[in-house]
Scaffold this active site. Structure first.
Site, mmCIF file in Angstrom:
data_model
loop_
_atom_site.group_PDB
_atom_site.id
_atom_site.type_symbol
_atom_site.label_atom_id
_atom_site.label_comp_id
_atom_site.label_asym_id
_atom_site.label_seq_id
_atom_site.Cartn_x
_atom_site.Cartn_y
_atom_site.Cartn_z
ATOM 1 N N THR A 187 0.831 -1.205 0.000
ATOM 2 C CA THR A 187 0.000 0.000 0.000
ATOM 3 C C THR A 187 0.862 1.249 0.000
ATOM 4 O O THR A 187 1.896 1.262 0.656
ATOM 5 C CB THR A 187 -0.829 -0.015 1.308
ATOM 6 O OG1 THR A 187 -1.703 -1.107 1.249
ATOM 7 C CG2 THR A 187 -1.593 1.268 1.526
ATOM 8 N N GLY A 241 -3.781 -5.264 7.445
ATOM 9 C CA GLY A 241 -4.616 -4.194 7.964
ATOM 10 C C GLY A 241 -5.405 -4.553 9.201
ATOM 11 O O GLY A 241 -5.654 -3.705 10.064
HETATM 12 N N1 ASP Z 1 -2.826 -2.481 4.682
HETATM 13 C C1 ASP Z 1 -3.404 -3.002 3.472
HETATM 14 C C2 ASP Z 1 -4.652 -3.742 3.795
HETATM 15 O O1 ASP Z 1 -4.695 -4.420 4.812
HETATM 16 C C3 ASP Z 1 -2.530 -3.938 2.732
HETATM 17 C C4 ASP Z 1 -1.171 -3.452 2.412
HETATM 18 O O2 ASP Z 1 -0.585 -2.637 3.091
HETATM 19 O O3 ASP Z 1 -0.663 -3.897 1.392
HETATM 20 O O4 ASP Z 1 -5.571 -3.701 3.010
#
Ligand code: ASP
Length: 327
Positions: A187, A241
């Site tokens: 992300t 997350g």
């Molecule tokens: N934090 C994001 C999620 O849980 C995933 C990620 O950081 O790639 O959707």
């Protein structure tokens, strides 16, 4: 309270332009304290998204505000079809649908978010519209998509051939596992300080690859994937997350900075809090990134491998974060 006299960054010319509140505080404090603090714009983002920080820096260096820098910076990754964790080209959910989450927060604690939105390539811009044009903070699913069309966004197919083929391959076993530090958790969370010393942040993702349909992670949740307090600083997260939501991670980190911790110390406490709640479980990655009002930065993660980009007048670097687990 810090007493500061704000001057425009020397790299941006000589004629300083001050916002009214800052001028007021300068006048109030000028007799008591002649300390001069130069505001130096800076932008940071999770992972090695150098094109995104370069774009954001271009905006900041031209005198643009932090909110515009954030939006334009993360849009670079949303548009990049090679990036399978953000925007167009993102990995789909288990049913083959690409669903996007994003949020944005400005210097006045205004915020907007879209959750589980399909067919729109720039969720960060829709989140900004939610913030600026509605009385709400979050719009989800079909409602978010309809709102985007009303605002003039185009319907686009976000599933690239590569992401489709990989999903079809995954379907043969349909095994869901959180794999540490593979491109599955990349992300983009971004924080910026502009020439006026104002802070903004944004976070955008396609979430976990092959997630349950309807799953939403931390990234579009204000306080979890992102939090900004213009008096203190900002924080953002990447990784699994669910773990970040359980501790309201980004809010926690900003509050720790409010209590006097540096961004680095605050990120470390944030990760440790998650590890304590998990009682020995180690099969997941989290990376936290923070910045304070002075432009100091810090990052910390569970497993080695998390990096974060920093762009300021001092240069453009990719920092490797220290980790809770060392090997
Ligand atoms: N934090 C994001 C999620 O849980 C995933 C990620 O950081 O790639 O959707």
């Amino acid at each position: 309270m810090l007493r500061r006299k704000f001057l425009k960054n020397s790299s941006m010319g000589t004629a300083g332009v001050f916002s009214a509140p800052l001028m007021a505080s300068c006048q109030e404090n000028s007799e008591e304290n002649s300390e001069t603090e130069i505001v130096k714009p800076i932008v940071v983002c999770t992972w090695n998204f150098h094109n995104a920080t370069a774009k954001a820096w271009e905006v900041l260096n031209a005198g643009g505000n932090a909110l515009d820098a954030i939006e334009q910076g993360v849009m670079i990754e949303e548009a990049d079809v090679e990036n399978q964790t953000v925007g167009m080209g993102g990995r789909p959910d288990r049913d083959g649908n690409v669903t996007l989450d994003a949020c944005i927060m400005d210097k006045d604690s205004n915020c907007g978010a879209v959750l589980c939105m399909q067919n729109i390539a720039h969720p960060i811009s829709v989140a900004r519209k939610v913030m600026e044009d509605t009385p709400h903070v979050m719009l989800a699913g079909k409602g978010a998509e309809r709102f985007a069309y009303e605002k003039g966004f185009k319907n686009e197919n976000l599933l690239t051939e590569q992401s489709k083929q990989e999903w079809l391959e995954w379907k043969k076993t349909s095994k869901y596992e959180t794999i540490i530090n593979i491109e599955n958790h990349d992300t983009i969370g971004m924080l910026a300080i502009d020439k006026n010393g104002d802070i903004a942040g944004g976070c955008t993702t396609s979430g976990m690859g092959y997630k349950y349909a309807g799953r939403v992670g931390d990234s579009p949740i204000i306080g979890a994937g992102l939090f900004v307090d213009n008096e203190i600083g900002g924080a953002t997260a990447t990784g699994v997350g669910e773990e970040v939501v359980r501790t309201v991670g980004s809010f926690l980190i900003v509050e720790l900075m409010r209590q006097g911790k540096t961004p680095q110390e605050a990120c470390e406490v944030g990760v440790k809090r998650i590890m304590e709640k998990n009682k020995g479980r180690k099969d997941f990655q989290i990376g936290f990134l923070a910045i304070n009002k002075k432009g100091e930065t810090g990052g910390y993660c569970v497993h080695p491998g998390f990096t974060y980009r920093v762009y300021s007048e001092e240069g453009h670097v990719n920092n490797t974060s220290d980790s809770y687990i060392k090997v």
